[in-house]
Design a protein around this motif. Structure first.
Motif, PDB file in Angstrom:
ATOM      1  N   GLU A 117     -17.285   7.702 -11.007  1.00 38.77           N
ATOM      2  CA  GLU A 117     -16.296   6.664 -10.723  1.00 38.77           C
ATOM      3  C   GLU A 117     -16.768   5.778  -9.566  1.00 38.77           C
ATOM      4  OE1 GLU A 117     -13.918   5.478 -12.238  1.00 38.77           O
ATOM      5  OE2 GLU A 117     -12.882   4.312 -10.694  1.00 38.77           O
ATOM      6  N   VAL A 118     -17.363   6.399  -8.559  1.00 39.66           N
ATOM      7  CA  VAL A 118     -17.898   5.623  -7.439  1.00 39.66           C
ATOM      8  C   VAL A 118     -18.943   4.647  -7.963  1.00 39.66           C
ATOM      9  CG1 VAL A 118     -19.285   5.757  -5.332  1.00 39.66           C
ATOM     10  CG2 VAL A 118     -17.453   7.420  -5.741  1.00 39.66           C
ATOM     11  N   GLN A 119     -19.802   5.158  -8.848  1.00 36.38           N
ATOM     12  CA  GLN A 119     -20.872   4.317  -9.372  1.00 36.38           C
ATOM     13  C   GLN A 119     -20.322   3.184 -10.225  1.00 36.38           C
ATOM     14  OE1 GLN A 119     -23.644   7.034 -11.182  1.00 36.38           O
ATOM     15  NE2 GLN A 119     -24.441   7.665  -9.189  1.00 36.38           N
ATOM     16  N   ARG A 120     -19.261   3.497 -10.949  1.00 42.08           N
ATOM     17  CA  ARG A 120     -18.661   2.446 -11.769  1.00 42.08           C
ATOM     18  C   ARG A 120     -18.070   1.359 -10.872  1.00 42.08           C
ATOM     19  NH1 ARG A 120     -14.108   0.457 -13.765  1.00 42.08           N
ATOM     20  NH2 ARG A 120     -12.866   1.750 -12.389  1.00 42.08           N
ATOM     21  N   ARG A 121     -17.391   1.812  -9.832  1.00 34.45           N
ATOM     22  CA  ARG A 121     -16.756   0.830  -8.939  1.00 34.45           C
ATOM     23  C   ARG A 121     -17.787  -0.036  -8.225  1.00 34.45           C
ATOM     24  NH1 ARG A 121     -11.382   3.314  -6.119  1.00 34.45           N
ATOM     25  NH2 ARG A 121     -10.435   4.141  -8.006  1.00 34.45           N
ATOM     26  N   LEU A 122     -18.894   0.594  -7.831  1.00 35.85           N
ATOM     27  CA  LEU A 122     -19.939  -0.196  -7.163  1.00 35.85           C
ATOM     28  C   LEU A 122     -20.430  -1.298  -8.087  1.00 35.85           C
ATOM     29  CD1 LEU A 122     -22.126   2.480  -5.327  1.00 35.85           C
ATOM     30  CD2 LEU A 122     -20.605   0.788  -4.296  1.00 35.85           C
ATOM     31  N   MET A 123     -20.611  -0.923  -9.356  1.00 33.45           N
ATOM     32  CA  MET A 123     -21.101  -1.924 -10.298  1.00 33.45           C
ATOM     33  C   MET A 123     -20.062  -3.028 -10.497  1.00 33.45           C
ATOM     34  SD  MET A 123     -22.345  -1.420 -14.193  1.00 33.45           S
ATOM     35  CE  MET A 123     -20.703  -1.191 -14.856  1.00 33.45           C
ATOM     36  N   MET A 124     -18.807  -2.621 -10.569  1.00 34.85           N
ATOM     37  CA  MET A 124     -17.758  -3.614 -10.780  1.00 34.85           C
ATOM     38  C   MET A 124     -17.682  -4.582  -9.593  1.00 34.85           C
ATOM     39  SD  MET A 124     -16.969  -2.997 -13.777  1.00 34.85           S
ATOM     40  CE  MET A 124     -15.786  -4.303 -13.977  1.00 34.85           C
ATOM     41  N   SER A 143     -28.003  -6.619  -6.123  1.00 36.83           N
ATOM     42  CA  SER A 143     -27.725  -5.192  -6.248  1.00 36.83           C
ATOM     43  C   SER A 143     -26.694  -4.783  -5.207  1.00 36.83           C
ATOM     44  CB  SER A 143     -29.008  -4.366  -6.083  1.00 36.83           C
ATOM     45  OG  SER A 143     -29.585  -4.613  -4.825  1.00 36.83           O
ATOM     46  N   PHE A 144     -26.002  -3.730  -5.506  1.00 39.46           N
ATOM     47  CA  PHE A 144     -25.042  -3.143  -4.570  1.00 39.46           C
ATOM     48  C   PHE A 144     -25.059  -1.652  -4.849  1.00 39.46           C
ATOM     49  CE2 PHE A 144     -20.337  -2.584  -3.338  1.00 39.46           C
ATOM     50  CZ  PHE A 144     -20.667  -2.416  -2.009  1.00 39.46           C
ATOM     51  N   TRP A 145     -25.866  -0.969  -4.107  1.00 40.91           N
ATOM     52  CA  TRP A 145     -26.153   0.426  -4.455  1.00 40.91           C
ATOM     53  C   TRP A 145     -26.766   1.125  -3.253  1.00 40.91           C
ATOM     54  CZ3 TRP A 145     -24.263   2.150  -8.830  1.00 40.91           C
ATOM     55  CH2 TRP A 145     -24.662   3.401  -9.310  1.00 40.91           C
TER      56      TRP A 145
END
Ligand code: SF4
Ligand code: SF4
Lengths: 376, 544
Positions: A117-124, A143-145
């Motif tokens: 979920e964290v990874q999904r939110r970062l992408m969003m 990028s945002f990671w």
């Protein structure tokens, strides 16, 4: 034809190592763009391993919008490295207000979220920012990671690197991908600069993907919000990699089988023939075509390279335990790691996938004709 | 004109007919071959009266004349015997003394070809020369950065899939759990047919089957042949060659008794089952095998008495609605072969095709959708259906494909397109255009008949008597005197030549586009057309 160079090293390196290698391969790019992907960071960023890093180009109004957005999301800036160029930009490079690399602290209410979920939110967040900036060109987000920095700009790699001062001490990484772009049949657009990034994975390509349109259509109909962009036909390679890992739970070995599946006759004699045939059929719209050398980096920092099914592009990997480089031309590799056992250099052919894992001890190699190392 | 000098409304002159027979007295040797070969007795031996003037020199004898006769050919002008322009008279004439010429203006026969209140029925095609597919160009030529491939030397994988393909996530799950994976056939993107045993003569059928077997077994090209309605000869059903056959079931169920009985003895599964709901040449009309062609063999295979008309109903009568029909038919056919054979419907291209398609997407057993456009051919239909009913194929294929893209199922239900593919001789170009618009493959019948057996039909209403069993080439006749004209071996040879050259042409199209590893399904960025509206409608490039 664009030039590709990537390097993985036990000790952190300045991105200039990659830029210099691109410079040696200069006749192959025309200054229409340079892109850098850095991970396994050293330098100042090493201490912020966990926090997500935002990389992009912002106008002064863009920065304000960014700050508002991040504040609303409850992100806190922990560290930043921004270049505000004072000199006149080199010819061909547009004038920008801010090149920004910022480390954030996660919003407190993300703390107990599952990783996915964290990874999904970062992408969003990245996609939202990108969309906000697209209207007026005030923000370009690459990028945002966590542990990832990306820099892209239009211009000759060496000139741009000098202009941005990429040799600064704070900027170091153990794994770097770099591309010097030769603009072909698309408009010069910074989002068309390789490498492309999504959720910890990056790839870059030289060549042309002639099956681009149906592949894009297929990806865009996967109901995955991250599959957008496509200013370059090569962005699909990154997204296919992502699809392979995140949607199909498969790996690099099968990525090669998805991009360039074996022919019917070859499958008939393959130990995993029936399974691979099922994969080939169900992933048929993802089969690439045209000349392509693909290099990329996985979330675990494995670097890899593979070729199209006719091996129409060059590409070589070589190095020593602790440091290996992949280069689209031999001279790039020679420039970066001159002292190596050249007899161990390897040029992957049409069935091969080569990779160097995070331990950086050796070049691994799979041949598509071999049985799969993992059963699915 | 009648001897009593009266004119009936349907009294026609040769000028009123679509074809005029030109005959040269100088060249004719009166051998009689033309009148013997003419399938419709449009010409007959004639005795012509002729006046010869005699003008002697000098003044003593006065000029005079004598009446003589000569023998020659006379063209009949009654409706039933109007020349069909087949040109067989020309073909058999040792001196090329005779030839049909097309009228330079629209004929008057068309107003009279409904004698007895029966509208014109015929075989053939729509008789319209224009073709949108012909005007599509392939414009995305690979140049410097992705050099074009070499059609002669590079490897190409020009294969397509027929069958329901599960989305990757689903396919992986089913494989992992050992579930049912729908059958999928890897075939050549050119399907021959659908042409029934009954519509075609036994020699034509045999020739095509031999050609198909050769293509598969000697050349390794997985070319498939689709039967029309009317079953399949019993020996073929029980042979290993059945795997190259797509069996059609249509609303008359002709031939299915025989097929069902052969089931336990089949050595191989057929390639697929095609359920025909409609065809492009006569949408909304069932098959129409006319009594002339229902001889003993055909009657036995179809399970009917000889010498009767065999009109199939327009739809599958036993079912209440099309959705239900499709679902039930697909399911029962799948079950008959233990879910090992792909089953798909074939419909006439229609503005309601998307409803059918959407229905199929929800049916996990639907293996494909075949659509047949208005330019499709047939062995027998009412002229009105052929000329005026139906939907062009290009737009509907595009709509269907984009509709599948929208719901992400573009790889799951392959679309096969037919109807006018190669109507003007451009088989490979038309096929490639349809594939790049989104079809997974094409079906071609008329082109195959013309190229492999020398069918005389053209877009100018030539011949077209396939329905009455008098085919002068023996292609669509059940009369041994006619079908013996056709040597099956030669048909097979020609078929192989046709497919092999098609293959080369297809490569000559895809190689410059930089495509070789997979069939360029939906590669619409390669297409251009110089008609702005068509470009917009198809979502392709407008080029000038
Ligand atoms: S063209 Fe055909 S129909 Fe006409 S006269 Fe000759 S043989 Fe008869
Ligand atoms: S040659 Fe035979 S098949 Fe061809 S149009 Fe004439 S009757 Fe029909």
């Amino acid at each position: 034809m664009c030039r590709l160079f990537s390097i993985t090293s036990k000790e952190p390196l300045s991105p200039m190592v990659a830029i210099r290698a691109l410079d040696v391969m200069k006749e192959g790019h025309d200054g229409s763009g340079v892109g850098l992907f850095m991970t396994d960071l050293g330098g100042d960023f090493e201490q912020f391993r966990g926090g997500p890093i935002l990389s992009g180009i912002f106008s002064n109004t863009g920065i304000k919008a960014l700050d508002r957005y991040m504040m609303d999301m409850d992100f806190m800036t922990k560290y930043k490295l921004s270049f505000r160029p004072t000199k006149r930009p080199p010819t061909g490079t547009p004038r920008r207000d801010n090149y920004l690399i910022r480390v954030y602290e996660y919003p407190p209410d993300w703390e107990n979220l599952p990783e996915a979920e964290v990874q999904r939110r970062l992408m969003m967040c990245r996609l939202q920012l990108r969309e906000m900036g697209e209207k007026d060109g005030s923000m370009m987000v690459f990028s945002f990671w966590p542990d990832v920095i990306m820099i892209k700009e239009v211009g000759d790699p060496m000139t741009v690197a000098d202009y941005l001062g990429l040799n600064r001490r704070e900027l170091q990484a153990r794994t770097i991908l770099a591309q010097g772009r030769q603009n072909t049949n698309y408009a010069i657009d910074i989002y068309a600069c390789h490498p492309f990034f999504i959720q910890g994975m990056a790839t870059m390509t030289n060549g042309e993907n002639t099956a681009f349109l149906p592949i894009r259509e297929f990806l865009m109909s996967r109901k995955e919000p991250g599959y957008v962009g496509y200013q370059s036909d090569s962005e699909v390679f990154t997204h296919i990699l992502h699809y392979t890992y995140r949607h199909l739970n498969l790996d690099l070995e099968t990525y090669k089988h998805i991009l360039t599946p074996l022919k019917d006759g070859e499958l008939a004699n393959h130990p995993n023939g029936p399974w691979l045939r099922m994969l080939k059929q169900s992933c048929r719209p993802l089969i690439i075509d045209g000349p392509n050398c693909v290099m990329g980096c996985l979330p675990d920092k494995t670097l890899f390279m593979l070729q199209d099914s006719k091996k129409l592009r060059p590409g070589v990997v070589g190095g020593n335990p602790g440091m290996f480089a992949f280069s689209s031309e031999m001279c790039g590799l020679d420039a970066a790691i001159p002292a190596r056992d050249k007899s161990r250099d390897f040029q992957p052919m049409k069935y091969d996938t080569v990779f160097v894992g995070p331990e950086r001890q050796e070049v691994g190699r799979w041949n598509q004709m071999d049985s799969l190392s993992r059963l699915h | 004109m009648e001897p009593d000098g009266q004119l009936k409304p349907s009294s026609l002159s040769t000028k009123d007919l679509p074809w005029q027979v030109l005959w040269s007295k100088e060249k004719c040797s009166l051998c009689g071959r033309c009148t013997a070969v003419c399938p419709v007795q449009a010409i007959e031996p004639g005795v012509h009266r002729k006046r010869v003037l005699q003008v002697p020199l000098g003044l003593t004898e006065k000029p005079g004349n004598i009446f003589g006769v000569y023998h020659g050919i006379r063209q009949r002008t009654d409706v039933a015997h109007a020349c069909i322009g087949c040109g067989m008279c020309d073909m058999v004439c040792p001196n090329h003394a005779i030839m049909p010429i097309h009228n330079d203006e629209p004929d008057k026969l068309r107003f009279h070809i409904n004698q007895g209140g029966i509208p014109r029925r015929r075989g053939g095609r729509r008789n319209a020369r224009e073709s949108l597919l012909d005007s599509i160009k392939f414009v995305r030529i690979s140049m410097l950065t992705d050099p074009a491939l070499d059609a002669g030397r590079h490897e190409f994988e020009l294969r397509t899939l027929l069958g329901r393909i599960l989305p990757p996530e689903e396919a992986l799950r089913v494989t992992r759990e050992g579930g049912w994976l729908p059958p999928v056939r890897e075939i050549y993107p050119l399907i021959l047919g659908s042409m029934s045993f009954g519509a075609l003569s036994p020699t034509m059928w045999e020739g095509l089957q031999m050609g198909v077997a050769y293509l598969n077994e000697e050349l390794g090209m997985p070319v498939r042949f689709a039967t029309g309605e009317g079953g399949c000869p019993p020996r073929l059903l029980r042979s290993r060659f059945l795997k190259y056959i797509i069996l059609q079931i249509a609303s008359g169920y002709f031939g299915w008794d025989e097929i069902i009985h052969a089931l336990p003895e089949m050595k191989e599964d057929p390639c697929a089952i095609e359920i025909k709901y409609g065809q492009g040449a006569k949408p909304g009309d069932g098959g129409l095998l006319m009594w002339y062609k229902v001889n003993k063999l055909i009657a036995a295979i179809r399970g009917v008495p000889t010498g009767v008309n065999l009109p199939s109903p327009p739809t599958h009568q036993t079912k209440y609605s099309i959705e239900e029909a499709v679902a039930k038919m697909i399911q029962s056919m799948s079950m008959a072969w233990g879910f090992r054979v792909p089953v798909y419907p074939k419909i006439s291209a229609t503005s309601t095709a998307l409803a059918v398609l959407n229905n199929l997407t929800r049916n996990p057993y639907a293996a494909a959708l075949s659509m047949d456009g208005e330019d499709g051919g047939t062995g027998a239909a009412y002229n009105i259906s052929m000329d005026h009913m139906g939907h062009p194929i290009a737009g509907i294929v595009r709509d269907a494909y984009l509709n599948l893209v929208k719901i992400g199922k573009q790889n799951e239900i392959p679309i096969f397109a037919g109807g006018g593919v190669g109507k003007n001789g451009n088989l490979a170009a038309n096929a490639a255009a349809l594939i790049m618009l989104g079809a997974s493959g094409v079906q071609a019948g008329k082109y195959i008949m013309q190229a492999s057996a020398g069918c005389l039909g053209s877009e100018a209403d030539r011949c077209n008597i396939c329905n009455i069993g008098l085919c002068p080439k023996g292609i669509t006749s059940q009369d041994p005197r006619l079908y013996r004209r056709l040597d099956p071996e030669k048909v097979a040879e020609r078929l192989v030549e046709v497919v092999v050259s098609f293959d080369t042409e297809l490569k000559k199209i895809v190689a410059p586009l930089g495509r070789s590893t997979s069939l360029p399904i939906g590669m619409s960025d390669a297409l251009g057309i110089s008609d702005r509206d068509a470009a917009e409608r198809l979502g392709i490039r407008y080029v000038l």
